[in-house]
Every structure is written in C-alpha cells, then in structure tokens.
Design an enzyme around this catalytic site. Structure first.
Site, PDB file in Angstrom:
ATOM      1  CB  CYS A  83       8.782  -1.829  -0.105  1.00 35.46           C
ATOM      2  SG  CYS A  83       8.779  -2.110   1.662  1.00 35.46           S
ATOM      3  CB  SER A 207       6.924   6.884   3.763  1.00 35.45           C
ATOM      4  OG  SER A 207       7.325   5.338   4.157  1.00 35.45           O
ATOM      5  CE  LYS A 328       7.851  12.085   6.483  1.00 33.45           C
ATOM      6  NZ  LYS A 328       6.338  12.429   6.538  1.00 33.45           N
ATOM      7  CG  HIS A 332       6.050   3.044   1.234  1.00 33.58           C
ATOM      8  ND1 HIS A 332       6.069   2.574   0.104  1.00 33.58           N
ATOM      9  CD2 HIS A 332       6.696   2.644   2.047  1.00 33.58           C
ATOM     10  CE1 HIS A 332       6.836   1.519   0.079  1.00 33.58           C
ATOM     11  NE2 HIS A 332       7.491   1.440   1.330  1.00 33.58           N
TER      12      HIS A 332
END
Lengths: 384, 384
Positions: A83, A207, A328, A332
């Site tokens: 990520c 998220s 959030k 994402h």
C-alpha cells in the site's frame, strides 16, 4: 543534490470506474499532470502499483503507460511496496531528479480494485502480508489491523468509541472534495452502530477500496523561473521498513518504520513536527491513524486518540489530518494512495483546497504505509 | 556522479527448487553477496521480481527480504519491468549509489516459477504483454515471439535451421556452469528435430523457466582501497521503452529500446561496440538474440544469424554471447535474469568464469528485455 519541485498534478476521482480500464484512469491522471505542468514529455516515469498483475492481468505498467500517455521510449518502471507503492514511486522519482539522473519525472500511482469480486480483491490485498506465516493461513488485512487495535485498546485502556473522531473528521473533510470516494457526513452514533468487520474494527474504522490514479510532475527547482511566484518543493523524502509479519516485531504497537522515515524526513527538511501545518497520514484503519501520529511525534505513545478527541486533528486543530478525506473517505486505491496524499498537500500549499483549505499552509507532511507497517515512506513538502 | 563498483555477488542455481520458497532462494543469494562483500548490511535493497504476487501470493518483497536477510529497517523496494525487472532494479540501485542517496545497495532479482502449473505460469508471464489487446485474447509470450520470428524469416530469407548456432552455443557454454538449469550438449540435428511450440519457435529456440535468485552489492568506487587490485565498475546503465503491444510498433523487427538504451550506455561508458569483450544478451528466444545483436550494433539489420553461423558468438568469436549458458541454458527465472547476466559479467571480468573464461575480458555488456521488447535495460561493466 538539487531541490525538487512539483509543477503539475493530476488525478481521477476515487470511484468505481467500471467504464474505464486501469490504463485509462492512469493516462487521465498523467495527461492532466503534464498539461498542468505545460509539458508534453518527461525523462522518466515511475508507476506505483500493487495489484495490477493479479487483478488486471497486466504487469509492465511502466512501458504500457509511457506509451499510452504519448511518451514512447522514455525510461519507465513499476515500483511496488504494497500500500506504500505510490509514495515509493515518488521517492525514487525524487532521487532521479534530485541527483540529475533525470531532468524531469512523472511519478504516479494507479490501482484498479473494483472490477473483481470482493474476495479476489481481499486476497490480492493480503499479498502485502507474510504469505507463508500470515495470509495463507487465512488472516486478511482487516484481521491483522484488528489484532493491533484490540491490543491497543487493552494496553492503553481506550474504548472503541474514542476512535470515532478519526472517522468523523475524514468524512467531514471529504464532503468538499469532488474526487473523494465517499460523501457522507457521519456522527458518533453512526460510528458506534456501524457494522462490525473484524472485532474491534467496524465499517467506519476502515477505508473503502476504489479505482484511482494520481500523478505529479517533478523538475529541479533551479529550472524554474524566480519570478516571485511560490513553488512547491519536496523538502524531505525518506523511507524505512519493518518486519512484514506483525508477530516478528518486538513491539506490535509501535510503527518503527514510521518513526525512522519521519525522523529522517524532518532532518532533510530541517523542520520539527511542530512546524507541520497539515499531515496526510495513512488512515487505512483508524488505529493506523493513531499509531502514525504517535510515531511521528504528534502525540505521546498511547495518546493518539486523545489528540482526536480534543479536536486537534480537525482543520482548525493543532495538526489537521485527512484534510481532503484521507484514506477513510477520499478512498484507498492502494498503489495510488501515496500519490493522492502528496497531491492533496500540493493543493493545500498552493491554496487550492477550497472549503478544506488550511489557512496559510506552508509545510505539509505525507506518510504512506505499506503492509501493516512494514514499508513506510514519509514526505515533507514546503511552499518556497 | 560517483562511479559504482560491484563488490559482492551471490546466486542460487537456476533450478526447480521445490524444497525452497521464494524468500529462501532470495535470502540465499543476498547472504552470499553480502558475505563476499564483507558487509552485514547495506543502505537499501532493490528487488527485481515480476510474478510473486500471482505465483507466490507475496508482494511487498522489499520489506520481506530486508527483514529475512537480517537487514530490518533499511529502505527496500520491489521494481517491476516484466522480464527486465532484474536489471531495472540494478539500474535504480546504480542511481541511488552513484548519486550519493545511498552509500551501499543490494540489488537483486528473484523469481519462483516452478511450483505452479505450467498453465498458471504461462498466464502469469503473459501479464508482460498488453492484457487488453494481446494476452487476454489468448496469445502467449511464445506466440508473440513466434509472430516476430516468422516475419523475420520471411523478410530476410533465413531458414529456421540458421538459428541453430544460438542454441548450440548457449547449451555448450552452460555445460561448465554449475548454476545453469540445463546441462545438455545439443547438435544441429537436435535443434532441427526439437518439438514445435509455436511455429516457427521450437523447444530449442526457447529458454526454460526456473526458480532463481541473484544478487550484487554496489558501493561507490571511491570508497574502495586503491591497492592495485582491480575493481569491477558499472560504467554504463541505461534504459528505454517501446510500445508494449507488437502491433503498435512501426517496425516489428527492430528493438528500438535496445538501440536507445545501448547507445546511451555506450556513451556513458565511453566505449564503442567493438570494445565489448562479451555480451550477455536476452536470448529468451533465439530470435531475440539476433534482434539484440542487430540493435546494439554487432550486426547489420537482418544479419544476426550470419554472426551466429560464422561462429562469432562463440567464446572464441568476435562477440561472445551467453557465455555461461544465457537465458537459453542457464535458464530464465524472469525477474532474476537481468541480475544473473550482470553477475556473470562480473565473473568474467574478475577472471572467475572457469572453463567459460573469455581470455582477458575487460569490458562486458548485459542487455535485459522486458516484454517482447517493451522495456529494455543495458549495462556496461569494466575492470578498472
């Protein structure tokens, strides 16, 4: 080393782009960034992406996107750090331009997550964890974060409801961001009642996935005219790693790679935490928001929720976070997230954040987390 | 910029390592390279890999391997450029060390290809092609190379048998490389009779898959003692791209990214093609060997096979290629291949290539090709 400036930004809204393929959203962000920068081409392209091979049957994104965005022939690479892929791509692009290896670079992140089933996407996301010791045994990314949050609640005696302000602030700030995934104002009651996913993480701690692409054009500051107009420079760019499996860490509640990369970035930029006007942190789960604030020196250990409860993370607070919605609520899209964060800081430092504008923001920090804390990149941007 | 030297190398044999996981073969190569370099740790790790997410459910290899090789905390990234991933990782590592961003780097490639079914591995390999316009329609990588070879035979009036020397030379050279995948001497008759895969490519035109990992430790030359002992430096490191889909190229028989990256590397190193003592080229398929020789200035267009038929690609010829077996016989563990190539050049320049030693080799070139020519990295190494 040369100072590196951001002269163009581009993004797609984070959304379910079922009518557009991965290359289409990526090219949209690239073309927008190039156009804003007034360039047709750059020397090199760094693409942050995590899951295109699994979810879109497409690797070799560097060459693909260089060609499809009208820059055939240029150097181009895909960079992966789970990520944290987006900011890792920015970090390597900064290295290329600062050092003189390239006189311009396009750094971007792109991820397509919503065309596959939730099970497929969840399995792909789990490749960021330790396959042999974590994910192949069935624990998902939410599960890993739930373990961390559970321990945090136990260790520091917080209640789950104390994390509500993280989610409320993010959703509130996303209301005015047209590129955000969610536009739903939420209350503390909504947070309390949200559907449980992996105890204690509920839907409003997590998220949303999404398709997204964001891009930045980087050039040396020295190549820009000094005509009195402000420039946005990347004053700090640092990364660090930690063990990929949570059980291999001596302290599961301390993001050592966040601490290390932030400390290095503070040193590079010559600023202490107190000087940071806004902080785009990696609130993939609300617990990560708290841990990030603590590792970067904005709160004492175990006191991240205190900052939130006191309103200090809100736009008018001491250290505004998630100013355009954060992970959030902006969303994402994994490999793109790190680039969205930096892009949003550029908007703030330019004074282009609209209703979300942090008054006279001059220094912003972004922190992007790969895995459950295993690969973290921190950037500090300044208006000069 | 600082000159970059290679001070340690490590590799696993290319093989079916069913008893070892991806992290195990990777760590084996890393530890060997660190040990040879006399270091316990480096500043950063660049991992070339293409398919770990799909075939081993494992992304985030940078953080994983930094931790598992005893270097927790250091900067670490995965770099992907299809089959060119290994040399792309080397290229970015060179950039980091040459510029002073890092004082040492471990650059490596690792790929695990033999634990999955041939169908799964073939599908994963096809992610290097254009998913929307090539691979999702069913064409595999062998198929794409077959199209190129078919056209080449037609255009330049060669017979398939004229390509036999590429395969014979590679197999012969692999006989003395203990790390090679294949140890079978072959004849022109074997080549003619080999099983057809995708007309005109037969089994002996194609490189074998395999599990493998190779690693190099890079430091600035200026940090090494000048005690009269020779050092191996990376004098040229350049990359370029081309369209990912073959049908998007104006000329399907010209590797423009090979030409561009080689020309740039020659310029950086200050050497013309004539000065190259050996050339580790990307003979994933014999047609790629011919095209690479042509693009890099060792043969006129359409005359690659001539060089081979004249014996000029053999160890005693004008431009020895595949000196330790090449992709064809050392094997092609995709993301690791580019690092194996450079490692083998280091062995040659050090005089450690045993029976395969090119007498007094001083300058070697490696060229690693991602996709069917879409992402190409060229390195030139010198003994100084």
């Amino acid at each position: 080393m040369r100072q590196v400036a951001v002269i163009g930004i581009g993004q797609t809204p984070v959304d379910e782009h079922w009518d557009k393929s991965l290359r289409e959203i990526a090219v949209q962000a690239i073309v927008q960034a190039l156009s804003e920068a007034g360039r047709e081409k750059v020397d090199g392209l760094f693409v942050g992406n995590m899951m295109s091979g699994i979810l879109s049957h497409q690797e070799n994104l560097g060459a693909l996107l260089a060609d499809w965005s009208g820059m055939p022939g240029i150097e181009a690479f895909k960079v992966e750090a789970a990520c944290g892929s987006g900011s890792a791509a920015v970090h390597l692009g900064v290295m290329a331009v600062a050092s003189g290896f390239m006189d311009s670079a396009l750094v971007m992140g792109a991820e397509k997550m919503t065309e596959t089933s939730m099970a497929e996407t969840t399995a792909a996301l789990a490749t960021a964890a330790d396959a042999d010791f974590e994910s192949d045994h069935g624990v998902s990314f939410v599960g890993l974060n739930a373990l961390i949050m559970q321990r945090y609640l136990y260790e520091y005696k917080w209640k789950h409801a104390d994390f509500a302000p993280f989610s409320i602030n993010a959703h509130e700030n996303a209301m005015n961001n047209p590129n955000a995934r969610l536009h739903d104002r939420i209350s503390a009651a909504d947070y309390r009642k949200a559907r449980m996913i992996a105890d204690p993480i509920n839907l409003l701690d997590a998220s949303p996935t999404g398709d997204g692409a964001a891009a930045l054009v980087l050039v040396p500051l020295e190549s820009l005219p000094s005509n009195g107009m402000p420039h946005i420079v990347i004053a700090g760019s640092a990364s660090a790693t930690d063990s990929i499996a949570i059980h291999d860490r001596k302290d599961g509640l301390w993001l050592s790679a966040a601490y290390t990369s932030a400390r290095k970035a503070y040193g590079q930029a010559g600023v202490p935490p107190d000087d940071i006007d806004l902080f785009e942190l990696h609130d993939a789960f609300s617990i990560m928001g708290a841990l990030s604030l603590e590792a970067c020196g904005f709160a004492e250990r175990g006191q991240g929720p205190r900052l939130a409860l006191d309103g200090e993370i809100c736009p008018q607070g001491r250290i505004p976070i998630a100013t355009r919605g954060g992970l959030k609520a902006r969303g994402h899209p994994v490999g793109a997230t790190g680039v969205y964060q930096i892009l949003e800081i550029v908007q703030q430092l330019r004074g282009e954040a609209g209703e979300n504008q942090i008054p006279d923001a001059r220094i912003g920090m972004a922190q992007n987390i790969g895995g459950s804390g295993s690969n973290i990149v921190t950037h500090i941007l300044k208006r000069v």
